[in-house]
Design a protein around this motif. Structure first.
Motif, short mmCIF file in Angstrom:
data_model
loop_
_atom_site.label_atom_id
_atom_site.label_comp_id
_atom_site.label_asym_id
_atom_site.label_seq_id
_atom_site.Cartn_x
_atom_site.Cartn_y
_atom_site.Cartn_z
N ALA A 40 0.82 -1.21 0.00
CA ALA A 40 0.00 0.00 0.00
C ALA A 40 0.86 1.26 0.00
O ALA A 40 1.84 1.36 0.74
N LEU A 41 0.45 2.22 -0.82
CA LEU A 41 1.08 3.54 -0.84
C LEU A 41 0.02 4.58 -0.46
O LEU A 41 -1.06 4.60 -1.05
N VAL A 42 0.36 5.43 0.50
CA VAL A 42 -0.53 6.52 0.91
C VAL A 42 0.01 7.82 0.33
O VAL A 42 1.18 8.16 0.53
N LEU A 43 -0.83 8.55 -0.36
CA LEU A 43 -0.47 9.86 -0.90
C LEU A 43 -1.21 10.93 -0.12
O LEU A 43 -2.43 10.90 0.01
N GLU A 44 -0.47 11.89 0.42
CA GLU A 44 -1.04 12.94 1.26
C GLU A 44 -0.52 14.30 0.80
O GLU A 44 0.69 14.50 0.71
N GLY A 45 -1.43 15.21 0.52
CA GLY A 45 -1.04 16.52 0.01
C GLY A 45 -0.65 17.52 1.07
O GLY A 45 -0.09 18.58 0.77
N ASN A 46 -0.92 17.21 2.35
CA ASN A 46 -0.63 18.17 3.41
C ASN A 46 0.22 17.50 4.49
O ASN A 46 1.41 17.37 4.35
N THR A 47 -0.42 17.09 5.58
CA THR A 47 0.30 16.37 6.63
C THR A 47 -0.60 15.28 7.17
O THR A 47 -1.81 15.30 6.97
N TYR A 48 -0.01 14.31 7.83
CA TYR A 48 -0.81 13.18 8.30
C TYR A 48 -1.75 13.61 9.44
O TYR A 48 -1.51 14.60 10.13
N GLY A 49 -2.82 12.88 9.60
CA GLY A 49 -3.72 13.11 10.72
C GLY A 49 -5.05 13.73 10.37
O GLY A 49 -6.05 13.46 11.01
N GLY A 50 -5.06 14.60 9.36
CA GLY A 50 -6.31 15.26 9.00
C GLY A 50 -6.76 16.26 10.05
O GLY A 50 -5.97 16.77 10.86
N GLN A 51 -8.07 16.53 10.10
CA GLN A 51 -8.64 17.55 10.98
C GLN A 51 -8.45 17.22 12.46
O GLN A 51 -8.37 18.12 13.30
N ILE A 52 -8.35 15.95 12.80
CA ILE A 52 -8.34 15.55 14.21
C ILE A 52 -7.08 16.04 14.94
O ILE A 52 -7.09 16.17 16.17
N VAL A 53 -6.01 16.34 14.21
CA VAL A 53 -4.78 16.78 14.88
C VAL A 53 -5.00 18.09 15.63
O VAL A 53 -4.24 18.43 16.55
N ASN A 54 -6.04 18.85 15.26
CA ASN A 54 -6.30 20.13 15.91
C ASN A 54 -7.21 20.02 17.13
O ASN A 54 -7.51 21.03 17.78
N THR A 55 -7.65 18.82 17.45
CA THR A 55 -8.53 18.62 18.60
C THR A 55 -7.71 18.40 19.87
O THR A 55 -6.90 17.48 19.91
N PRO A 56 -7.88 19.23 20.89
CA PRO A 56 -7.05 19.10 22.09
C PRO A 56 -7.33 17.85 22.91
O PRO A 56 -6.42 17.30 23.53
N ASP A 57 -8.58 17.40 22.91
CA ASP A 57 -8.91 16.25 23.76
C ASP A 57 -10.00 15.41 23.10
O ASP A 57 -11.10 15.89 22.85
N ILE A 58 -9.68 14.15 22.80
CA ILE A 58 -10.65 13.20 22.28
C ILE A 58 -11.14 12.36 23.44
O ILE A 58 -10.34 11.78 24.17
N GLU A 59 -12.45 12.28 23.60
CA GLU A 59 -12.98 11.49 24.72
C GLU A 59 -14.14 10.59 24.31
O GLU A 59 -14.84 10.05 25.15
N ASN A 60 -14.34 10.44 22.99
CA ASN A 60 -15.45 9.59 22.54
C ASN A 60 -14.99 8.44 21.65
O ASN A 60 -15.79 7.84 20.94
N TYR A 61 -13.69 8.12 21.70
CA TYR A 61 -13.19 6.97 20.95
C TYR A 61 -13.19 5.76 21.87
O TYR A 61 -12.57 5.79 22.93
N PRO A 62 -13.90 4.69 21.49
CA PRO A 62 -14.03 3.53 22.39
C PRO A 62 -12.68 2.97 22.84
O PRO A 62 -11.77 2.76 22.04
N GLY A 63 -12.56 2.78 24.15
CA GLY A 63 -11.36 2.19 24.72
C GLY A 63 -10.29 3.18 25.10
O GLY A 63 -9.32 2.83 25.77
#
Length: 302
Positions: A27-50
């Motif tokens: 598999a090859l991943v092509l990304e035009g910006n940086t990894y992570g997408g929009q979620i990198v800007n979220t200070p605290d994730i608290e709704n991901y199971p586990g």
């Protein structure tokens, strides 16, 4: 020739890469910006199971490293065109041309602009689309957030802990966010809610000095703020793919729950596709589904 190319290194794209590598695919991943997408800007994730609490940056970095450790390759190249030649898909970037038999589109979303005078001119000079990126520059100052969904309320909460005061401007009389987010923002003493209003003017030459908001009755109010953080929704980045997949009226890719589009061998995953819920859990699920569907498609070609 690649077994699979994944366009986008957000949660959906990286989840697809993990499942592809575990299936023994190249598999090859092509990304035009940086990894992570929009979620990198979220200070605290608290709704991901586990995972009770984790920052968006740490979550994205862990996902990225997991994909790399399994052997996935990530190239930082913006995809400019996709050509469907039947069994072979040609993916063109500014630097290279790649060929693959299975293609997963996981391009995610970008923040929507207000679309008023001076917005582009003052971007980076008081206008921002990322509170966690730029909030620290306005510590102990008065700022505003425009929006009424989860992202806007999360931004306002984050800024309330840094800034003297936060105006939260929303075009309706109630927020569209989750109740947990609404409850938290209501507890912030230095947040003023400006309901039934839209931002109609940005004042300032070299930097933002104030904004004007207009309510539904046409009354105009000036707010003296050092920054305006815009969180009024997101738009998909699918225009470049409209020749190879069906899009809906809003520009989202038409795909089923397994990631299948109208073109054999092309799949979609994550926030870029038509769906009712756009969350980390559904993005990860989409990535797993799309990679598995692509794997079975490749088997059918043998």
């Amino acid at each position: 020739m690649k077994d699979m190319i994944i366009v986008g290194a957000g949660t959906a794209g990286l989840s697809a890469a993990i499942y592809a590598q575990r299936a023994g695919l190249n598999a090859l991943v092509l990304e035009g910006n940086t990894y992570g997408g929009q979620i990198v800007n979220t200070p605290d994730i608290e709704n991901y199971p586990g995972i009770a609490h984790i920052s968006g940056f740490d979550f994205a970095t862990g996902l990225y490293q997991q994909a790399l450790d399994l052997g996935a390759k990530v190239q930082y190249e913006k995809v400019l065109e996709v050509i469907d030649e039947g069994e072979i898909k040609v993916v063109k970037t500014a630097k290279n041309e790649y060929k693959t038999k299975a293609l997963i589109l996981a391009t995610g979303l970008v923040r929507r602009h207000i679309g008023i005078k001076n917005e582009d001119k003052l971007t980076g000079k008081g206008i921002s689309y990322c509170a966690t990126c730029d909030g620290a520059f306005f510590r102990n100052k008065v700022v505003a957030v425009n929006g009424g969904g989860n992202v806007a309320l999360e931004d306002a909460q984050y800024l309330a802990d840094l800034c003297e005061k936060v105006y939260l401007i929303h075009r309706r009389n109630e927020f569209r966010a989750e109740q947990a987010e609404i409850k938290r923002i209501m507890e912030k003493k230095n947040v003023e809610f400006v309901y039934n209003s839209t931002v109609t003017k940005l004042n300032g030459e070299d930097y933002l000095q104030s904004i004007e908001v207009t309510d539904k009755e046409g009354h105009i109010r000036q707010l003296d703020v050092s920054a305006l953080f815009i969180a009024i929704g997101q738009i998909p980045l699918n225009e470049v793919f409209k020749n190879v997949v069906d899009l809906d009226a809003a520009g989202y890719i038409q795909a089923d729950e397994f990631g299948n589009t109208n073109h054999a061998g092309i799949f979609a995953a994550g926030d870029c596709r038509v769906k009712s819920l756009r969350q980390l859990t559904t993005a990860a699920s989409d990535g797993a589904n799309a990679a598995t569907s692509a794997y079975h498609y490749l088997l059918s070609l043998k």
